[in-house]
Each structure stands twice: as structure tokens, then as C-alpha cells.
Design an enzyme around this catalytic site. Structure first.
Site, PDB file in Angstrom:
ATOM      1  N   ASP A 178      30.918  -0.453  -4.987  1.00 11.62           N
ATOM      2  CA  ASP A 178      32.233  -0.971  -5.408  1.00 11.62           C
ATOM      3  C   ASP A 178      32.495  -0.576  -6.862  1.00 11.62           C
ATOM      4  O   ASP A 178      33.604  -0.178  -7.226  1.00 11.62           O
ATOM      5  CB  ASP A 178      32.281  -2.504  -5.304  1.00 11.62           C
ATOM      6  CG  ASP A 178      32.875  -2.984  -3.985  1.00 11.62           C
ATOM      7  OD1 ASP A 178      32.704  -2.266  -2.979  1.00 11.62           O
ATOM      8  OD2 ASP A 178      33.498  -4.062  -3.959  1.00 11.62           O
TER       9      ASP A 178
ATOM     10  N   ASP B 115      25.638  -2.222  -2.118  1.00 12.78           N
ATOM     11  CA  ASP B 115      26.935  -2.868  -1.891  1.00 12.78           C
ATOM     12  C   ASP B 115      27.670  -3.020  -3.224  1.00 12.78           C
ATOM     13  O   ASP B 115      28.843  -2.661  -3.357  1.00 12.78           O
ATOM     14  CB  ASP B 115      26.695  -4.246  -1.247  1.00 12.78           C
ATOM     15  CG  ASP B 115      27.989  -4.999  -0.996  1.00 12.78           C
ATOM     16  OD1 ASP B 115      28.941  -4.370  -0.499  1.00 12.78           O
ATOM     17  OD2 ASP B 115      28.052  -6.206  -1.308  1.00 12.78           O
TER      18      ASP B 115
ATOM     19  N   LYS C 212      14.841  -3.289  -8.924  1.00 10.16           N
ATOM     20  CA  LYS C 212      14.622  -4.340  -9.930  1.00 10.16           C
ATOM     21  C   LYS C 212      13.124  -4.603  -9.962  1.00 10.16           C
ATOM     22  O   LYS C 212      12.641  -5.725  -9.731  1.00 10.16           O
ATOM     23  CB  LYS C 212      15.447  -5.591  -9.545  1.00 10.16           C
ATOM     24  CG  LYS C 212      15.480  -6.682 -10.595  1.00 10.16           C
ATOM     25  CD  LYS C 212      16.283  -6.355 -11.839  1.00 10.16           C
ATOM     26  CE  LYS C 212      16.147  -7.455 -12.873  1.00 10.16           C
ATOM     27  NZ  LYS C 212      16.747  -7.094 -14.177  1.00 10.16           N
TER      28      LYS C 212
ATOM     29  N   ASP D  16      20.406  -3.585 -13.257  1.00 10.77           N
ATOM     30  CA  ASP D  16      21.318  -4.049 -14.314  1.00 10.77           C
ATOM     31  C   ASP D  16      21.673  -2.897 -15.251  1.00 10.77           C
ATOM     32  O   ASP D  16      22.821  -2.698 -15.639  1.00 10.77           O
ATOM     33  CB  ASP D  16      20.724  -5.251 -15.079  1.00 10.77           C
ATOM     34  CG  ASP D  16      19.281  -5.056 -15.511  1.00 10.77           C
ATOM     35  OD1 ASP D  16      18.626  -4.082 -15.074  1.00 10.77           O
ATOM     36  OD2 ASP D  16      18.778  -5.890 -16.305  1.00 10.77           O
TER      37      ASP D  16
ATOM     38  N   TYR E  40      20.096  -8.618   3.413  1.00  9.50           N
ATOM     39  CA  TYR E  40      21.157  -8.841   4.403  1.00  9.50           C
ATOM     40  C   TYR E  40      20.579  -9.283   5.755  1.00  9.50           C
ATOM     41  O   TYR E  40      21.243  -9.956   6.526  1.00  9.50           O
ATOM     42  CB  TYR E  40      21.963  -7.552   4.621  1.00  9.50           C
ATOM     43  CG  TYR E  40      23.145  -7.365   3.702  1.00  9.50           C
ATOM     44  CD1 TYR E  40      22.989  -7.308   2.321  1.00  9.50           C
ATOM     45  CD2 TYR E  40      24.435  -7.224   4.215  1.00  9.50           C
ATOM     46  CE1 TYR E  40      24.070  -7.119   1.482  1.00  9.50           C
ATOM     47  CE2 TYR E  40      25.528  -7.035   3.379  1.00  9.50           C
ATOM     48  CZ  TYR E  40      25.342  -6.985   2.020  1.00  9.50           C
ATOM     49  OH  TYR E  40      26.418  -6.799   1.203  1.00  9.50           O
TER      50      TYR E  40
HETATM   51  C1  IPM Z   1      30.825  -3.309   2.496  1.00 12.89           C
HETATM   52  C2  IPM Z   1      31.287  -4.733   2.663  1.00 12.89           C
HETATM   53  C3  IPM Z   1      30.413  -5.424   3.684  1.00 12.89           C
HETATM   54  C4  IPM Z   1      28.988  -5.462   3.158  1.00 12.89           C
HETATM   55  C5  IPM Z   1      30.883  -6.830   4.105  1.00 12.89           C
HETATM   56  C6  IPM Z   1      32.310  -6.820   4.587  1.00 12.89           C
HETATM   57  C7  IPM Z   1      29.982  -7.436   5.134  1.00 12.89           C
HETATM   58  O1  IPM Z   1      31.290  -5.386   1.434  1.00 12.89           O
HETATM   59  O2  IPM Z   1      30.803  -2.570   3.504  1.00 12.89           O
HETATM   60  O3  IPM Z   1      30.481  -2.919   1.381  1.00 12.89           O
HETATM   61  O4  IPM Z   1      28.624  -6.373   2.404  1.00 12.89           O
HETATM   62  O5  IPM Z   1      28.219  -4.562   3.491  1.00 12.89           O
HETATM   63 MG    MG Z   2      30.907  -4.104  -0.204  1.00 10.82          MG
END
Ligand code: IPM
Ligand code: MG
Length: 407
Positions: A293, A289, A233, A265, A182
């Protein structure tokens, strides 16, 4: 405490101790400021960053919940509402105005809604709402991002996984937040030797960045189930080989923690196959990240997941992990639970205000027990409500459904 919870028929947000005792004491000088076991003061300055999309709707609920729980627990707040993301771009031309960052730095904690939206999607990188969020994380130096994924018993059937797989899941993803691909350099757009256009980024970690997040994760694992899985990884990437080497070296200091390593993975697959095998997971910025999710969906909805981002010193940043959901913005459909739970994390890990945090977490459980649901977690037999009404129901739970003696 457990007995009183049982008598209330409320399950604690997490059965694992890191939720119950937030004091992280580090054996080395690298101490995390997050959690005084005893709050040092009862009056706090909070920066509110509603942001874009559903951000303002969920922040408004969380602010009311903070105010009410605070008034019951004898805590005062001064709120400073500032611009971030698309809202800041429209008003000032930049996604993170200097004023927002300086006010945030001066405050005791920062509560963020969400940023982003279609309107700014095509902006150049430095003018994207997301860039503002990354600058904020960098500016506040919040390198450790805690993303708990807890399956609430009331929502097991909202999970896309089978009941027996989802039931009882209680894991914590610890994501490195201010390094890796990032932020790594070189990055940019260029042209290769064939004259073809390219885009490139750099996954890079310095030793101290891995050490501090790994140490943080070992300490969290120690306060939870004693198991830490480091995800990388390392079969392909040098940055991951180095990550694994540093984590292994640190493990010498934590002989009581059961450490494992998993390729990302495989981890993505194992999270769906058998999420209960995980207790605490530590990983780099981009894998965290993605995996957070994925972990969120085990719980039924990304609308349920809070997060806390902490550094060595200065205010923590607390935000739901969902985005700005522009498709439902302004329609009173957003699920405010993740932001309300982020406010609870703010109290617990940012301010050391355990009682008020408990009160909010129990109010969330009570509201769920009373059957109130937004559309994302609705199932037949429950009561479908909008964001505002759910907020009102949470307030009722904060105020009256929790006997003071139970806290
Ligand atoms: C998160 C989001 C952010 C990230 C974006 C909005 C920049 O996806 O907080 O997980 O990638 O960190
Ligand atoms: Mg995210």
C-alpha cells in the site's frame, strides 16, 4: 522492441526484464506454473469475481479490454462470473461459496475486482467478505503475490513525493500470501490470567514456505535488476529470525543476486526517502500487505496498481490492490487502470500470452498519453473522465492506437 516503443513514444510498463519475459524457470523441482513462454492454447476459461463496491465497475472495463485485445490477437475466452465477498454473503450466506471456489479452480485464471463494504464490517470473522478472499487465496494455493509499483512518466506529478524522488521508480514487492500471521494458529479471542479479554494471532512460517517464496523472489530478481531486499523484523521476532536464516541459506544458490536485509520499520522509511534503491523486495504476508500500500502511493494512486498471485500449479489470481472503495461505488468514479493492468498480468503470467499483455499495457500508456484521467490521478491540463469513459478510451487505444508491427 525497445526501438519500436521509443518510436511510439510509449514507455514500457516496466523497463526491467521481468515484465518482458515472464518465464520463471526454477532450478529445483519447485517450478512455478505461471508462464509458458509460448501459450499452450488460445481458448481460455476465466473466472470473473466482480465482488463488491467498485469491483463490478472495474471488472466490466477489464472484461471488455480482454475481449477486444483477445479478438485482435486470436484468443477466445469463456467467462464465468461468480460471487465472492459481500455479494456472496448477501446471496448465499457465506463469503466464498463452494461453487465459486470449484469454478475458479477449474479455470485457467481468476480475475477479481474487490471485496468488502460498510454493510458487512461488523460481521463475525467467518462472515466477513475479507474471509472469503483469504479462503480463495488459500484454496487456490497462490503463495506468491507480485505487486509491482511503477511510476508512469505521465503520472509523476500525481505522486505525493517530489518529482526527483518518484521519477523512475520501478520496484516489485513479492508478498508471501498464504502463511504467516494471516493464517497462523493459535488465533482467536480469550481471557488472560487476570480474567481480562484478549485477542491473539500467531506469526509462523515453516521452512518450506519461506524457501518457496524466497526462491521465487530470487528468480524474479534475476529477471529484473538483480537486487533482492528481504524485509523482516529479525531484531525482535523469532519468525523473522528464521525467515532471514532460510533466505541467507538459499542465497548460496544465487551468487549473482545482490541480497540485502532490512527491518520493516526501516524499509517503510526508506521507501519514502529513496524508493529507487529498491528493485525486488520479498517479505512476509503482513509486511507485504502494508509495504505494498505504501509503495502504491509513490506511483500517484493505489488505483494504478495491479497484482498477480501465483502458486505451483493451478490458476493464478489477478486483482487490483485497491479495495472496494464503498465511498465512490456506483458513481462511475473508479479508476479501472489497476484492474486492466491486472488483466495484462493475467495474460502474461497466467496464460503466457505476451502479445496480448503487451497490447493492453501499451494501451494503458497510450490512454494516459492522450490525457485521460480519473479523479484520483487528475491534474490540471488533463481530461477528467469517469470509469466508463476511461474504459472506452482504453478500448480505442487497444484497437487503433497501436500499430500491430510494434508489438
Ligand atoms: C490486500 C487486502 C487484503 C489483505 C484484505 C482485503 C483481506 O488488504 O489484498 O492487500 O489484507 O490481504
Ligand atoms: Mg492490503
Amino acid at each position: 522492441m525497445a526501438a519500436s516503443l521509443q518510436s511510439l513514444n510509449l514507455n514500457p510498463l516496466s523497463l526491467k526484464p521481468f515484465h518482458k519475459s515472464s518465464t520463471l524457470t526454477f532450478s529445483k523441482s519447485n517450478s512455478i506454473r505461471c508462464s509458458a513462454a509460448t501459450p499452450s492454447k488460445r481458448s481460455y476459461t476465466i473466472t470473473l469475481l466482480p465482488g463488491d463496491g467498485i469491483g463490478p465497475e472495474v471488472i466490466s472495463v477489464a472484461k471488455d479490454v480482454l475481449l477486444l485485445s483477445g479478438s485482435i490477437e486470436g484468443i477466445k475466452y469463456e467467462f464465468h462470473e461468480k460471487l465472492l465477498g459481500g455479494a456472496a454473503l448477501d446471496a448465499t450466506g457465506v463469503p466464498l461459496p463452494d461453487e465459486t471456489l470449484s469454478v475458479a479452480k477449474e479455470s485457467d485464471a481468476v480475475l477479481l475486482g474487490a471485496i468488502g463494504g460498510y454493510k458487512w464490517d461488523k460481521n463475525e470473522k467467518h462472515l466477513k467478505p475479507e474471509t472469503g478472499l483469504l479462503q480463495l487465496r488459500e484454496g487456490l494455493k497462490v503463495f506468491a503475490n507480485l505487486r509491482p509499483a511503477t511510476v508512469f512518466p505521465q503520472l509523476v506529478d500525481a505522486s505525493t513525493l517530489k518529482r526527483e524522488v518518484a521519477e523512475g521508480v520501478d520496484l516489485m514487492v513479492i508478498r508471501e500470501l498464504t502463511g504467516g500471521i494471516y493464517f497462523g494458529k493459535p488465533r482467536g479471542f480469550g481471557t488472560n490470567e487476570n480474567g481480562e479479554e484478549t485477542g491473539y494471532n500467531t506469526e509462523i512460517y515453516a521452512a518450506h514456505e519461506i524457501d518457496r517464496i524466497a526462491r521465487f523472489a530470487f528468480e524474479v530478481a534475476r529477471k529484473r535488476g538483480g537486487k533482492l531486499c528481504s524485509v523482516d523484523k529479525a531484531n525482535v521476532l523469532e519468525a523473522s529470525m528464521f525467515w532471514r536464516k532460510r533466505v541467507l541459506a538459499l542465497a548460496q544458490e544465487y551468487p549473482d543476486i545482490e541480497l540485502s536485509h532490512m527491518y520493516v520499520d526501516n524499509a517503510a522509511m526508506q521507501l519514502i526517502r529513496n524508493p529507487k534503491q529498491f528493485d525486488t523486495v520479498v517479505t512476509n504476508n503482513i509486511f507485504g500487505d502494508i509495504l505494498s500500500d505504501e509503495a502504491s502511493m509513490i506511483t500517484g494512486s493505489i488505483g494504478m496498481l495491479p497484482s498477480a498471485s501465483l502458486g505451483d500449479s493451478g490458476p493464478g489470481l489477478f486483482e487490483p490492490i485497491h479495495g472496494s472503495a464503498p465511498d465512490i461505488a456506483g458513481q462511475d468514479k473508479a479508476n479501472p487502470f489497476a484492474t486492466v493492468l491486472s488483466a495484462a498480468m493475467l495474460l502474461r503470467y497466467g496464460l503466457g500470452e505476451e502479445k496480448a499483455a503487451d497490447r493492453i499495457e501499451k494501451a494503458v500508456l497510450d490512454t494516459l498519453n492522450r490525457g485521460f484521467r480519473t479523479a484520483d490521478i487528475y491534474s490540471p491540463g488533463t481530461k477528467l473522465v469517469g470509469c466508463k469513459q476511461l474504459g472506452e478510451e482504453i478500448l480505442k487505444s487497444v484497437e487503433s492506437h497501436i500499430p500491430a508491427g510494434a508489438l
